[in-house]
Each structure stands twice: as C-alpha cells, then as structure tokens.
Design a protein around this motif. Structure first.
Motif, PDB file in Angstrom:
ATOM      1  N   TYR A  65       0.838  -1.204   0.000  1.00  0.00           N
ATOM      2  CA  TYR A  65       0.000   0.000   0.000  1.00  0.00           C
ATOM      3  C   TYR A  65       0.870   1.249   0.000  1.00  0.00           C
ATOM      4  N   GLY A  66       1.822   1.285   0.878  1.00  0.00           N
ATOM      5  CA  GLY A  66       2.683   2.465   0.973  1.00  0.00           C
ATOM      6  C   GLY A  66       3.482   2.720  -0.292  1.00  0.00           C
ATOM      7  N   ILE A  67       4.078   1.697  -0.834  1.00  0.00           N
ATOM      8  CA  ILE A  67       4.925   1.885  -2.017  1.00  0.00           C
ATOM      9  C   ILE A  67       4.085   2.199  -3.256  1.00  0.00           C
ATOM     10  N   ASN A  68       2.908   1.599  -3.367  1.00  0.00           N
ATOM     11  CA  ASN A  68       2.044   1.888  -4.511  1.00  0.00           C
ATOM     12  C   ASN A  68       1.443   3.289  -4.412  1.00  0.00           C
ATOM     13  N   ARG A  69       1.058   3.669  -3.224  1.00  0.00           N
ATOM     14  CA  ARG A  69       0.454   4.992  -3.038  1.00  0.00           C
ATOM     15  C   ARG A  69       1.444   6.099  -3.379  1.00  0.00           C
ATOM     16  N   GLY A  70       2.655   5.997  -2.853  1.00  0.00           N
ATOM     17  CA  GLY A  70       3.613   7.085  -3.011  1.00  0.00           C
ATOM     18  C   GLY A  70       4.501   7.002  -4.241  1.00  0.00           C
ATOM     19  N   PHE A  71       4.973   5.825  -4.569  1.00  0.00           N
ATOM     20  CA  PHE A  71       5.982   5.659  -5.615  1.00  0.00           C
ATOM     21  C   PHE A  71       5.387   5.354  -6.984  1.00  0.00           C
ATOM     22  N   VAL A  72       4.374   4.534  -7.020  1.00  0.00           N
ATOM     23  CA  VAL A  72       3.835   4.085  -8.313  1.00  0.00           C
ATOM     24  C   VAL A  72       2.754   5.032  -8.822  1.00  0.00           C
ATOM     25  N   PHE A  73       1.674   5.151  -8.076  1.00  0.00           N
ATOM     26  CA  PHE A  73       0.513   5.898  -8.549  1.00  0.00           C
ATOM     27  C   PHE A  73       0.497   7.348  -8.071  1.00  0.00           C
ATOM     28  N   LYS A  74       1.417   7.696  -7.164  1.00  0.00           N
ATOM     29  CA  LYS A  74       1.564   9.072  -6.672  1.00  0.00           C
ATOM     30  C   LYS A  74       0.205   9.675  -6.266  1.00  0.00           C
ATOM     31  N   SER A  75      -0.497   8.931  -5.458  1.00  0.00           N
ATOM     32  CA  SER A  75      -1.836   9.325  -5.046  1.00  0.00           C
ATOM     33  C   SER A  75      -1.820  10.600  -4.208  1.00  0.00           C
ATOM     34  N   LYS A  76      -2.761  11.451  -4.492  1.00  0.00           N
ATOM     35  CA  LYS A  76      -2.952  12.691  -3.733  1.00  0.00           C
ATOM     36  C   LYS A  76      -4.286  12.652  -2.976  1.00  0.00           C
ATOM     37  N   SER A  77      -4.893  11.489  -2.911  1.00  0.00           N
ATOM     38  CA  SER A  77      -6.195  11.356  -2.274  1.00  0.00           C
ATOM     39  C   SER A  77      -6.147  11.859  -0.838  1.00  0.00           C
ATOM     40  N   LYS A  78      -7.128  12.654  -0.485  1.00  0.00           N
ATOM     41  CA  LYS A  78      -7.230  13.155   0.877  1.00  0.00           C
ATOM     42  C   LYS A  78      -7.909  12.129   1.790  1.00  0.00           C
ATOM     43  N   ASN A  79      -8.640  11.197   1.204  1.00  0.00           N
ATOM     44  CA  ASN A  79      -9.348  10.194   1.978  1.00  0.00           C
ATOM     45  C   ASN A  79      -8.549   8.888   1.954  1.00  0.00           C
ATOM     46  N   ARG A  80      -7.517   8.863   2.773  1.00  0.00           N
ATOM     47  CA  ARG A  80      -6.632   7.687   2.801  1.00  0.00           C
ATOM     48  C   ARG A  80      -7.339   6.429   3.309  1.00  0.00           C
ATOM     49  N   LEU A  81      -8.266   6.597   4.224  1.00  0.00           N
ATOM     50  CA  LEU A  81      -8.974   5.426   4.749  1.00  0.00           C
ATOM     51  C   LEU A  81      -9.763   4.746   3.640  1.00  0.00           C
ATOM     52  N   SER A  82     -10.511   5.504   2.883  1.00  0.00           N
ATOM     53  CA  SER A  82     -11.282   4.943   1.774  1.00  0.00           C
ATOM     54  C   SER A  82     -10.353   4.281   0.752  1.00  0.00           C
ATOM     55  N   GLU A  83      -9.266   4.970   0.442  1.00  0.00           N
ATOM     56  CA  GLU A  83      -8.300   4.431  -0.509  1.00  0.00           C
ATOM     57  C   GLU A  83      -7.680   3.135   0.017  1.00  0.00           C
ATOM     58  N   ALA A  84      -7.293   3.134   1.278  1.00  0.00           N
ATOM     59  CA  ALA A  84      -6.687   1.931   1.873  1.00  0.00           C
ATOM     60  C   ALA A  84      -7.678   0.776   1.896  1.00  0.00           C
ATOM     61  N   LEU A  85      -8.940   1.070   2.180  1.00  0.00           N
ATOM     62  CA  LEU A  85      -9.951   0.006   2.184  1.00  0.00           C
ATOM     63  C   LEU A  85     -10.168  -0.557   0.778  1.00  0.00           C
ATOM     64  N   ARG A  86     -10.167   0.305  -0.232  1.00  0.00           N
ATOM     65  CA  ARG A  86     -10.271  -0.183  -1.620  1.00  0.00           C
ATOM     66  C   ARG A  86      -9.049  -1.029  -1.965  1.00  0.00           C
ATOM     67  N   PHE A  87      -7.887  -0.591  -1.507  1.00  0.00           N
ATOM     68  CA  PHE A  87      -6.647  -1.328  -1.781  1.00  0.00           C
ATOM     69  C   PHE A  87      -6.706  -2.721  -1.148  1.00  0.00           C
ATOM     70  N   VAL A  88      -7.060  -2.770   0.119  1.00  0.00           N
ATOM     71  CA  VAL A  88      -7.140  -4.062   0.809  1.00  0.00           C
ATOM     72  C   VAL A  88      -8.204  -4.943   0.160  1.00  0.00           C
ATOM     73  N   GLY A  89      -9.346  -4.359  -0.196  1.00  0.00           N
ATOM     74  CA  GLY A  89     -10.404  -5.129  -0.863  1.00  0.00           C
ATOM     75  C   GLY A  89      -9.937  -5.729  -2.175  1.00  0.00           C
ATOM     76  N   SER A  90      -9.196  -4.941  -2.949  1.00  0.00           N
ATOM     77  CA  SER A  90      -8.690  -5.479  -4.222  1.00  0.00           C
ATOM     78  C   SER A  90      -7.672  -6.581  -3.969  1.00  0.00           C
ATOM     79  N   ARG A  91      -6.891  -6.416  -2.910  1.00  0.00           N
ATOM     80  CA  ARG A  91      -5.883  -7.443  -2.597  1.00  0.00           C
ATOM     81  C   ARG A  91      -6.518  -8.715  -2.037  1.00  0.00           C
ATOM     82  N   VAL A  92      -7.670  -8.597  -1.407  1.00  0.00           N
ATOM     83  CA  VAL A  92      -8.393  -9.800  -0.962  1.00  0.00           C
ATOM     84  C   VAL A  92      -8.768 -10.631  -2.188  1.00  0.00           C
ATOM     85  N   THR A  93      -9.183  -9.960  -3.246  1.00  0.00           N
ATOM     86  CA  THR A  93      -9.532 -10.660  -4.489  1.00  0.00           C
ATOM     87  C   THR A  93      -8.343 -11.468  -5.001  1.00  0.00           C
TER      88      THR A  93
END
Length: 144
Positions: A65-93
């Motif tokens: 999550y950390g490396i993808n957020r900052g290094f790969v996709f350079k996310s600027k999302s202000k709602n990190r909780l929502s983003e992290a939950l989407r990330f974890v949900g996709s990784r559950v798949t």
C-alpha cells in the motif's frame, strides 16, 4: 543513450515503477512465506500451507500500500482510509487467486510449494496492477 533511457522511463514510468514495487512486494511476500514454511508451518498440511500464505499476504499488502500509493501511482487522495480500504479489498480478491493457485498446484497436483508460490506471484502481480489502476488509485474528480 542516457537521454533515450530517460525518455523511455518517462513514457512508461508508472509501469516501470509498478514492476519495481511488485518485485519488492514479492520479495516481502516470499520471505514471509518461506520463513513460515521453513521454520514452524508444514506446507504439506493444507491448513498450514494456507496459514503461511495468509501471513505472507498480510505483510505484503501492508508494504505494498505504501509503495504503490507514493511511488507508483503518486496518489494525492485526501481520503486515505477509503483508498486503503479499496486497496485491501482489491488485494483480498487476488489473495483468493493466490490461494486457488496454491491449492491446485500443491494440494491437488502435489507440486513443489516453492515453485507454486513463485508462479502464483506472477498471476497475483498482474491482477494487483489491474485492480490498483482501475479501482484503487484512479484519478477521481472529487479529490477522493
């Protein structure tokens, strides 16, 4: 030559960075998995095999999550909780994809669990990129 390399990198920056992040995440996952099965968990026992798999997944997702957020996709999302939950949900798949590959390769086909885990990681890495790109880190109009 250097200018050509820089142009290629800039053109394919996200994919190149994802491959670097994916390799590092895979190393975290494999180190955790091998650490489990070479010390305390028996990969020949189906439940222990999946326990090692889930432990390696948890550590890899936390790192990824950390490396993808900052290094790969350079996310600027202000709602990190929502983003992290989407990330974890996709990784559950892709965890279920990983578990299915390991079940078929090791439990059903009696293949080597270490080779099965390497193959599984290739499948998972491709799935993770697609889900991250399409659902987790896509650019949103609302700033989320």
């Amino acid at each position: 030559m250097w200018n050509t390399c820089v142009k290629i990198y800039r053109k394919y920056e996200e994919i190149i960075n994802y491959l670097i992040a994916g390799v590092l995440t895979t190393l975290v996952s494999l180190a955790a998995y091998y650490g489990c099965v070479l010390t305390v968990l028996d990969p020949l026992d189906g439940v222990q095999l999946q326990a090692a798999n889930v432990i390696s997944w948890i550590l890899a997702v936390a790192f990824a999550y950390g490396i993808n957020r900052g290094f790969v996709f350079k996310s600027k999302s202000k709602n990190r909780l929502s983003e992290a939950l989407r990330f974890v949900g996709s990784r559950v798949t892709t965890l279920f994809m990983d578990m299915a590959v390991m079940y078929v390769f090791v439990t059903l086909l009696k293949g080597n669990d270490k080779i099965g885990k390497l193959f599984s990681q290739v499948v998972v890495m491709a799935g993770n990129y697609l889900l991250s790109k399409l659902f987790v880190f896509r650019k949103r109009k609302d700033g989320e």
